[in-house]
Enzyme design. Structure first.
Site, PDB file in Angstrom:
ATOM      1  N   ARG A  92     -36.208  58.370  59.912  1.00  0.00           N
ATOM      2  CA  ARG A  92     -35.910  57.875  61.248  1.00  0.00           C
ATOM      3  C   ARG A  92     -35.862  59.024  62.249  1.00  0.00           C
ATOM      4  O   ARG A  92     -35.301  60.091  61.989  1.00  0.00           O
ATOM      5  CB  ARG A  92     -34.583  57.127  61.243  1.00  0.00           C
ATOM      6  CG  ARG A  92     -34.662  55.737  60.610  1.00  0.00           C
ATOM      7  CD  ARG A  92     -35.774  54.921  61.201  1.00  0.00           C
ATOM      8  NE  ARG A  92     -35.486  53.508  61.193  1.00  0.00           N
ATOM      9  CZ  ARG A  92     -36.344  52.589  61.621  1.00  0.00           C
ATOM     10  NH1 ARG A  92     -37.530  52.969  62.089  1.00  0.00           N
ATOM     11  NH2 ARG A  92     -36.042  51.323  61.588  1.00  0.00           N
ATOM     12  N   ARG A 152     -29.478  57.334  87.439  1.00  0.00           N
ATOM     13  CA  ARG A 152     -29.332  56.860  86.073  1.00  0.00           C
ATOM     14  C   ARG A 152     -30.701  56.817  85.386  1.00  0.00           C
ATOM     15  O   ARG A 152     -31.737  56.724  86.044  1.00  0.00           O
ATOM     16  CB  ARG A 152     -28.699  55.463  86.033  1.00  0.00           C
ATOM     17  CG  ARG A 152     -27.252  55.435  86.496  1.00  0.00           C
ATOM     18  CD  ARG A 152     -26.341  56.148  85.519  1.00  0.00           C
ATOM     19  NE  ARG A 152     -24.929  56.081  85.894  1.00  0.00           N
ATOM     20  CZ  ARG A 152     -24.292  57.021  86.571  1.00  0.00           C
ATOM     21  NH1 ARG A 152     -24.938  58.122  86.971  1.00  0.00           N
ATOM     22  NH2 ARG A 152     -23.015  56.890  86.860  1.00  0.00           N
ATOM     23  N   MET A 205     -39.799  44.870  65.519  1.00  0.00           N
ATOM     24  CA  MET A 205     -39.909  44.435  66.901  1.00  0.00           C
ATOM     25  C   MET A 205     -40.326  42.968  66.977  1.00  0.00           C
ATOM     26  O   MET A 205     -41.079  42.478  66.150  1.00  0.00           O
ATOM     27  CB  MET A 205     -40.959  45.267  67.637  1.00  0.00           C
ATOM     28  CG  MET A 205     -40.656  46.736  67.704  1.00  0.00           C
ATOM     29  SD  MET A 205     -42.025  47.603  68.525  1.00  0.00           S
ATOM     30  CE  MET A 205     -41.529  49.296  68.213  1.00  0.00           C
ATOM     31  N   PRO A 250     -25.527  49.849  74.949  1.00  0.00           N
ATOM     32  CA  PRO A 250     -25.801  49.353  76.304  1.00  0.00           C
ATOM     33  C   PRO A 250     -25.685  50.407  77.395  1.00  0.00           C
ATOM     34  O   PRO A 250     -26.158  50.196  78.510  1.00  0.00           O
ATOM     35  CB  PRO A 250     -24.745  48.254  76.489  1.00  0.00           C
ATOM     36  CG  PRO A 250     -23.644  48.622  75.553  1.00  0.00           C
ATOM     37  CD  PRO A 250     -24.316  49.247  74.373  1.00  0.00           C
ATOM     38  N   GLY A 251     -25.088  51.541  77.091  1.00  0.00           N
ATOM     39  CA  GLY A 251     -24.934  52.568  78.113  1.00  0.00           C
ATOM     40  C   GLY A 251     -26.215  53.307  78.442  1.00  0.00           C
ATOM     41  O   GLY A 251     -26.349  53.866  79.539  1.00  0.00           O
ATOM     42  N   GLU A 294     -49.398  49.707  59.515  1.00  0.00           N
ATOM     43  CA  GLU A 294     -48.400  50.140  60.496  1.00  0.00           C
ATOM     44  C   GLU A 294     -47.780  51.482  60.126  1.00  0.00           C
ATOM     45  O   GLU A 294     -46.716  51.852  60.646  1.00  0.00           O
ATOM     46  CB  GLU A 294     -47.319  49.065  60.634  1.00  0.00           C
ATOM     47  CG  GLU A 294     -47.862  47.756  61.195  1.00  0.00           C
ATOM     48  CD  GLU A 294     -46.767  46.737  61.461  1.00  0.00           C
ATOM     49  OE1 GLU A 294     -45.568  47.089  61.318  1.00  0.00           O
ATOM     50  OE2 GLU A 294     -47.109  45.605  61.827  1.00  0.00           O
TER      51      GLU A 294
END
Length: 377
Positions: free
Chosen positions: A242, A214, A262, A297-298, A326
């Site tokens: 993006r 994984r 963040m 989440p995968g 930034e």
């Protein structure tokens, strides 16, 4: 070479993360100096002090590899070695090298406390250092200098995740031994990291499967804020280029999103949300928490704390925002909630957290309108 350390490397966990056993370690003191807090940093600096005595450790019999690793860790901060003479227990003196801070590092009032640093920052800093020295090859000092805050942010996110107590009323209630991770390889990437490993886990029928290869993108916890004027029923959206849509191949990779940023190491999600809303949109808001979630989440560790930012919005259609420091190139759009819902329907708004927050507002707009009408009465 003997090295005298007076700050965070006195912590055994951090010292082991950086340099392993770090040779023979003995208490030592340096007369004529004191250890002070550094302005804008949780780490200390050492400063000349005619009446002071800096307590520390003398690292002796270091290997060339240990010296190289210690040097990388200190060079990332721009520190340089200088020769000193330290005093050991019993009064004997010994020559050593010590890292001095660069001139730009200024001392704050008071004395720096190792105990306070260990209690509040030590575990996260040691975890960040372990991640640095798991690299193969190790980064150059110049790269580590700008990458180090990202290592700290990732370690801070892991610390927050470890303290999460999430219900398991429907899903499987995980027990010790249900999942085993092995075969970790050095992560790759300069800004974000791709971590490869193997996982074995219990199946729903009670059997086990694995090890399975994984990979996950190790990202950063983020605060997401959708500014909303409940009286006028309008929102602010941020437009910027993006990389995800760009790399996926979309012909137009400029996206409409909420304010997002963040979460810095040792910062709360609320602090990050308020800071980012001011930096990106120039707005002071009152936060209303909507959800905290994994957007994917995968394949990623990304974790988002999502808020509505209640505020009075400027009477304009668009304006510029973001920080030049930034490299942010942002355009801010002030839209009615109805227009935003239409843009969701058309597909022009396609960022998941943005869609979630706009739909939440659509469900709660009447309650918010009543809340603010009552407050005005």
């Amino acid at each position: 070479m003997n090295i005298f350390v007076y700050g965070t490397l006195r912590d055994e966990a951090l010292r082991m993360a950086v340099a392993g056993t770090a040779g023979d370690v003995a208490p030592a003191a340096l007369t004529g100096y004191s250890v002070r807090p550094a302005v804008g940093d949780v780490a200390p600096m050492i400063a000349p002090d005619a009446n002071g005595q800096a307590q520390g450790l003398l690292l002796r019999n270091l290997t060339a590899e240990q010296i190289s690793r210690l040097t990388l860790f200190e060079d990332a901060y721009g520190y340089t070695l200088t020769g000193v003479s330290v005093t050991l227990p019993g009064g004997r003196t010994e020559a050593a090298q010590m890292w001095l801070p660069p001139a730009r590092v200024q001392a704050a009032p008071g004395a720096w406390s190792l105990d306070h640093w260990q209690d509040n920052y030590g575990a996260v800093t040691a975890q960040a250092a372990r991640a640095v020295f798991a690299q193969d090859p190790l980064p150059a000092a110049a790269d580590l200098r700008w990458q180090w805050p990202m290592y700290l942010k990732r370690a801070w996110a892991q610390a927050q995740a470890a303290g999460t107590d999430r219900p398991a009323a429907v899903r499987h209630g995980a027990q010790a031994g249900d999942v085993a991770v092995s075969g970790r390889v050095p992560p790759v990437g300069r800004f974000f990291k791709m971590q490869g490993f193997e996982v074995s886990h219990r199946r729903f029928d009670g059997s086990y499967q694995g090890p399975l290869p994984r990979e996950v993108l190790v990202g950063i916890d983020a605060a997401i804020v959708l500014p909303y004027d409940a009286r006028r029923e309008r929102i602010v959206l941020v437009e910027q280029l993006r990389m995800g849509p760009l790399e996926r191949g979309e012909p137009n990779s400029w996206m409409l999103e909420p304010v997002a940023g963040m979460i810095d190491a040792f910062e709360t999600p609320e602090q990050a949300a308020l800071r980012e809303t001011q930096e990106e949109a120039g707005l002071d808001v009152t936060l209303r928490h909507v959800t905290s979630c994994y957007p994917s989440p995968g394949n990623a560790t990304d974790y988002f704390y999502c808020y509505i930012g209640l505020c009075d919005l400027p009477d304009v259609n668009r304006y510029a925002g973001g920080l030049e420091t930034e490299q942010e190139d942002l355009r801010l759009h002030v839209l009615s909630l109805d227009d935003a819902l239409a843009h969701v329907q058309s597909g022009e708004i396609a960022a998941g957290p943005c869609v979630t927050l706009i739909y939440w507002l659509a469900l709660n707009r009447d309650a918010l309108r009543l809340e603010f009408a009552t407050a005005d009465a």
